[in-house]
Write a protein that holds these residues in place. Structure first.
Motif, PDB file in Angstrom:
ATOM      1  N   PRO A 134      11.299  -6.773   0.402  1.00 18.82           N
ATOM      2  CA  PRO A 134      10.887  -6.979  -0.997  1.00 18.82           C
ATOM      3  C   PRO A 134       9.963  -5.859  -1.465  1.00 18.82           C
ATOM      4  O   PRO A 134       8.877  -5.657  -0.902  1.00 18.82           O
ATOM      5  CB  PRO A 134      10.172  -8.332  -0.964  1.00 18.82           C
ATOM      6  CG  PRO A 134       9.794  -8.550   0.458  1.00 18.82           C
ATOM      7  CD  PRO A 134      10.840  -7.872   1.281  1.00 18.82           C
ATOM      8  N   VAL A 135      10.392  -5.152  -2.505  1.00 16.79           N
ATOM      9  CA  VAL A 135       9.663  -3.954  -2.922  1.00 16.79           C
ATOM     10  C   VAL A 135       8.245  -4.288  -3.366  1.00 16.79           C
ATOM     11  O   VAL A 135       7.309  -3.504  -3.147  1.00 16.79           O
ATOM     12  CB  VAL A 135      10.448  -3.204  -4.025  1.00 16.79           C
ATOM     13  CG1 VAL A 135      10.513  -4.026  -5.322  1.00 16.79           C
ATOM     14  CG2 VAL A 135       9.850  -1.834  -4.271  1.00 16.79           C
ATOM     15  N   GLY A 136       8.047  -5.485  -3.961  1.00 17.76           N
ATOM     16  CA  GLY A 136       6.716  -5.853  -4.418  1.00 17.76           C
ATOM     17  C   GLY A 136       5.733  -6.110  -3.297  1.00 17.76           C
ATOM     18  O   GLY A 136       4.525  -6.118  -3.522  1.00 17.76           O
ATOM     19  N   ALA A 137       6.228  -6.322  -2.082  1.00 21.79           N
ATOM     20  CA  ALA A 137       5.349  -6.501  -0.930  1.00 21.79           C
ATOM     21  C   ALA A 137       5.070  -5.170  -0.231  1.00 21.79           C
ATOM     22  O   ALA A 137       4.230  -5.115   0.671  1.00 21.79           O
ATOM     23  CB  ALA A 137       5.971  -7.478   0.060  1.00 21.79           C
ATOM     24  N   GLU A 139      -5.378  -3.852   6.291  1.00 23.51           N
ATOM     25  CA  GLU A 139      -4.366  -2.925   6.802  1.00 23.51           C
ATOM     26  C   GLU A 139      -3.979  -1.976   5.671  1.00 23.51           C
ATOM     27  O   GLU A 139      -3.941  -2.354   4.497  1.00 23.51           O
ATOM     28  CB  GLU A 139      -3.134  -3.681   7.298  1.00 23.51           C
ATOM     29  CG  GLU A 139      -2.068  -2.737   7.845  1.00 23.51           C
ATOM     30  CD  GLU A 139      -0.937  -3.433   8.574  1.00 23.51           C
ATOM     31  OE1 GLU A 139       0.175  -2.878   8.598  1.00 23.51           O
ATOM     32  OE2 GLU A 139      -1.163  -4.525   9.138  1.00 23.51           O
ATOM     33  N   HIS A 140      -3.657  -0.725   6.035  1.00 26.34           N
ATOM     34  CA  HIS A 140      -3.335   0.278   5.012  1.00 26.34           C
ATOM     35  C   HIS A 140      -2.396   1.320   5.600  1.00 26.34           C
ATOM     36  O   HIS A 140      -2.009   1.254   6.778  1.00 26.34           O
ATOM     37  CB  HIS A 140      -4.613   0.937   4.479  1.00 26.34           C
ATOM     38  CG  HIS A 140      -5.530   1.437   5.557  1.00 26.34           C
ATOM     39  ND1 HIS A 140      -5.202   2.504   6.379  1.00 26.34           N
ATOM     40  CD2 HIS A 140      -6.741   0.993   5.968  1.00 26.34           C
ATOM     41  CE1 HIS A 140      -6.202   2.707   7.224  1.00 26.34           C
ATOM     42  NE2 HIS A 140      -7.138   1.801   7.013  1.00 26.34           N
ATOM     43  N   GLY A 141      -2.028   2.292   4.786  1.00 25.30           N
ATOM     44  CA  GLY A 141      -1.097   3.333   5.196  1.00 25.30           C
ATOM     45  C   GLY A 141      -1.708   4.330   6.157  1.00 25.30           C
ATOM     46  O   GLY A 141      -2.932   4.413   6.324  1.00 25.30           O
ATOM     47  N   TYR A 142      -0.831   5.116   6.762  1.00 26.78           N
ATOM     48  CA  TYR A 142      -1.240   6.064   7.811  1.00 26.78           C
ATOM     49  C   TYR A 142      -2.223   7.116   7.317  1.00 26.78           C
ATOM     50  O   TYR A 142      -2.989   7.690   8.107  1.00 26.78           O
ATOM     51  CB  TYR A 142       0.000   6.757   8.394  1.00 26.78           C
ATOM     52  CG  TYR A 142       0.662   7.731   7.450  1.00 26.78           C
ATOM     53  CD1 TYR A 142       0.372   9.089   7.500  1.00 26.78           C
ATOM     54  CD2 TYR A 142       1.561   7.296   6.483  1.00 26.78           C
ATOM     55  CE1 TYR A 142       0.962   9.978   6.619  1.00 26.78           C
ATOM     56  CE2 TYR A 142       2.161   8.174   5.611  1.00 26.78           C
ATOM     57  CZ  TYR A 142       1.860   9.515   5.678  1.00 26.78           C
ATOM     58  OH  TYR A 142       2.435  10.403   4.798  1.00 26.78           O
ATOM     59  N   TYR A 145       0.797  -1.233   0.000  1.00 26.64           N
ATOM     60  CA  TYR A 145       0.000   0.000   0.000  1.00 26.64           C
ATOM     61  C   TYR A 145       0.829   1.283   0.000  1.00 26.64           C
ATOM     62  O   TYR A 145       0.290   2.384   0.131  1.00 26.64           O
ATOM     63  CB  TYR A 145      -0.987   0.026   1.186  1.00 26.64           C
ATOM     64  CG  TYR A 145      -0.385  -0.150   2.564  1.00 26.64           C
ATOM     65  CD1 TYR A 145       0.402   0.838   3.141  1.00 26.64           C
ATOM     66  CD2 TYR A 145      -0.641  -1.298   3.305  1.00 26.64           C
ATOM     67  CE1 TYR A 145       0.925   0.686   4.417  1.00 26.64           C
ATOM     68  CE2 TYR A 145      -0.116  -1.472   4.574  1.00 26.64           C
ATOM     69  CZ  TYR A 145       0.661  -0.480   5.126  1.00 26.64           C
ATOM     70  OH  TYR A 145       1.180  -0.637   6.403  1.00 26.64           O
ATOM     71  N   ILE A 146       2.135   1.172  -0.168  1.00 19.74           N
ATOM     72  CA  ILE A 146       2.960   2.373  -0.266  1.00 19.74           C
ATOM     73  C   ILE A 146       2.984   2.824  -1.721  1.00 19.74           C
ATOM     74  O   ILE A 146       3.221   2.019  -2.630  1.00 19.74           O
ATOM     75  CB  ILE A 146       4.391   2.124   0.244  1.00 19.74           C
ATOM     76  CG1 ILE A 146       4.345   1.663   1.708  1.00 19.74           C
ATOM     77  CG2 ILE A 146       5.244   3.376   0.103  1.00 19.74           C
ATOM     78  CD1 ILE A 146       5.709   1.327   2.285  1.00 19.74           C
ATOM     79  N   ALA A 147       2.738   4.099  -1.961  1.00 17.90           N
ATOM     80  CA  ALA A 147       2.698   4.612  -3.324  1.00 17.90           C
ATOM     81  C   ALA A 147       4.094   4.614  -3.951  1.00 17.90           C
ATOM     82  O   ALA A 147       5.105   4.767  -3.259  1.00 17.90           O
ATOM     83  CB  ALA A 147       2.126   6.032  -3.329  1.00 17.90           C
ATOM     84  N   GLY A 194      -0.743   3.398  -4.470  1.00 24.92           N
ATOM     85  CA  GLY A 194      -0.837   2.808  -3.139  1.00 24.92           C
ATOM     86  C   GLY A 194      -2.182   2.178  -2.841  1.00 24.92           C
ATOM     87  O   GLY A 194      -2.335   1.510  -1.813  1.00 24.92           O
ATOM     88  N   LEU A 195      -3.144   2.355  -3.731  1.00 28.18           N
ATOM     89  CA  LEU A 195      -4.499   1.852  -3.476  1.00 28.18           C
ATOM     90  C   LEU A 195      -4.923   0.752  -4.442  1.00 28.18           C
ATOM     91  O   LEU A 195      -6.012   0.188  -4.293  1.00 28.18           O
ATOM     92  CB  LEU A 195      -5.516   2.994  -3.550  1.00 28.18           C
ATOM     93  CG  LEU A 195      -5.428   4.059  -2.450  1.00 28.18           C
ATOM     94  CD1 LEU A 195      -6.301   5.258  -2.801  1.00 28.18           C
ATOM     95  CD2 LEU A 195      -5.841   3.480  -1.099  1.00 28.18           C
ATOM     96  N   SER A 196      -4.093   0.427  -5.433  1.00 28.08           N
ATOM     97  CA  SER A 196      -4.558  -0.510  -6.468  1.00 28.08           C
ATOM     98  C   SER A 196      -4.806  -1.910  -5.918  1.00 28.08           C
ATOM     99  O   SER A 196      -5.790  -2.564  -6.289  1.00 28.08           O
ATOM    100  CB  SER A 196      -3.573  -0.550  -7.636  1.00 28.08           C
ATOM    101  OG  SER A 196      -2.310  -1.027  -7.232  1.00 28.08           O
ATOM    102  N   ALA A 197      -3.927  -2.414  -5.040  1.00 24.19           N
ATOM    103  CA  ALA A 197      -4.156  -3.736  -4.446  1.00 24.19           C
ATOM    104  C   ALA A 197      -5.393  -3.711  -3.555  1.00 24.19           C
ATOM    105  O   ALA A 197      -6.203  -4.653  -3.562  1.00 24.19           O
ATOM    106  CB  ALA A 197      -2.929  -4.170  -3.650  1.00 24.19           C
ATOM    107  N   LEU A 198      -5.552  -2.650  -2.799  1.00 21.81           N
ATOM    108  CA  LEU A 198      -6.724  -2.512  -1.937  1.00 21.81           C
ATOM    109  C   LEU A 198      -8.005  -2.475  -2.769  1.00 21.81           C
ATOM    110  O   LEU A 198      -9.013  -3.098  -2.412  1.00 21.81           O
ATOM    111  CB  LEU A 198      -6.592  -1.248  -1.083  1.00 21.81           C
ATOM    112  CG  LEU A 198      -5.515  -1.316   0.001  1.00 21.81           C
ATOM    113  CD1 LEU A 198      -5.050   0.079   0.412  1.00 21.81           C
ATOM    114  CD2 LEU A 198      -6.020  -2.081   1.215  1.00 21.81           C
ATOM    115  N   ARG A 199      -7.978  -1.769  -3.913  1.00 31.82           N
ATOM    116  CA  ARG A 199      -9.140  -1.740  -4.801  1.00 31.82           C
ATOM    117  C   ARG A 199      -9.481  -3.143  -5.308  1.00 31.82           C
ATOM    118  O   ARG A 199     -10.656  -3.533  -5.352  1.00 31.82           O
ATOM    119  CB  ARG A 199      -8.870  -0.825  -6.001  1.00 31.82           C
ATOM    120  CG  ARG A 199      -8.863   0.659  -5.710  1.00 31.82           C
ATOM    121  CD  ARG A 199      -8.849   1.461  -7.011  1.00 31.82           C
ATOM    122  NE  ARG A 199      -8.509   2.854  -6.758  1.00 31.82           N
ATOM    123  CZ  ARG A 199      -7.284   3.361  -6.866  1.00 31.82           C
ATOM    124  NH1 ARG A 199      -6.268   2.586  -7.243  1.00 31.82           N
ATOM    125  NH2 ARG A 199      -7.058   4.630  -6.605  1.00 31.82           N
TER     126      ARG A 199
END
Length: 275
Positions: free
Chosen positions: A202-205, A236-239, A185-187, A212-217
């Protein structure tokens, strides 16, 4: 910055003189010498051999170079359990214990739980270990992550079904009482990716290489087809993403949409219930 560890130095001297914070000093001393923590007190005048000094110096230098302590020792505690970690998976963090607590509160007796993007298996294994009645499935696209997660489930005596899957692909038409996820979820371009422990993970994780929202979408869009009526989705998501995630959940028709704060007071998990 470099460090010198001399043969003949005592454990007492080294606890004060490795150039790290006291907790990390103790962790690396115990790891390098294969000692329990109490030995740092009971054997405080023990002197290092040349081989031990060289081994400890190498570990300390890795930490001074910025490598996460969890990767150096290969383990991190999460939810009271030991988890093997390696550079192929994210290091479990205390903030993620919140989603485990929320899941355990909402999962009915004998309920089915799906952990998406399991990584080290932290969420799935912690839930399965705590709730022996639960039927837990965990997904990840990384073969390396799945191998580590399986090892963690076995080491902690937790019954979890692991599947290699691009989000919901491998679960077909299955439905669950609860879906939980700590997705990337990090942009892309976020300065945090080049700071601290994140530089080694791992950057992909960490990032979706987008906003930052595409996986959540993707998870929110697919979840209604994999939840029973009244089932919960917890993310779980970013601050700074709680408001956006709540909007996505409401737009997809979820009810009881809300966010929960972690120990530092940040809105860390958002979720809702399928009507």
């Amino acid at each position: 910055m470099t460090t010198q560890v001399e043969a003949g130095a005592t454990l007492r001297q080294l606890q004060a003189g490795l150039g790290l914070d006291p907790l990390e000093n103790r962790i690396l001393l115990c790891h390098a010498l294969a000692l329990p923590r109490v030995a740092l007190i009971t054997q405080s005048e023990r002197a290092l051999t040349a081989d031990e000094a060289a081994r400890l110096a190498s570990l300390v230098q890795r930490r001074l170079d910025g490598e996460p302590i969890a990767y150096i020792v290969g383990e991190r505690e999460f939810f009271g359990l030991p988890f093997r970690v390696a550079p192929g998976v994210l290091i479990p963090r205390p903030d993620t214990e919140l989603i485990v607590e929320l899941a355990l509160e909402r999962l009915p007796q004998g309920g089915r739980l799906l952990d998406m993007g399991t990584g080290s298996g932290a969420i799935a294994v912690a839930c399965a270990h705590t709730r022996r009645d639960a039927v837990v499935t965990a997904l990840d696209l990384s073969d390396e992550a799945l191998a580590i997660a399986r090892a963690n489930a076995a080491a902690n005596g937790a019954s979890v079904r692991f599947l290699r899957s691009d989000w919901f692909a491998a679960v077909g038409e299955e439905r669950f009482e609860l879906i939980a996820s700590n997705p990337p979820y990090i942009a892309a371009g976020d300065a945090h990716l080049a700071q601290g422990d994140l530089r080694f993970e791992p950057v992909g994780a960490l990032t979706d290489h987008a906003d930052g929202l595409s996986a959540l979408r993707s998870i929110i869009a697919g979840a209604p087809g994999h939840l029973v009526s009244g089932g919960w989705l917890l993310l779980e998501h970013g601050y700074d993403q709680a408001h956006a995630v709540r909007d996505l959940l409401q737009a997809r028709g979820f009810s009881d949409v809300q966010s929960w704060r972690d120990l530092p007071g940040i809105e860390r998990v958002s979720g809702g219930r399928l009507p």
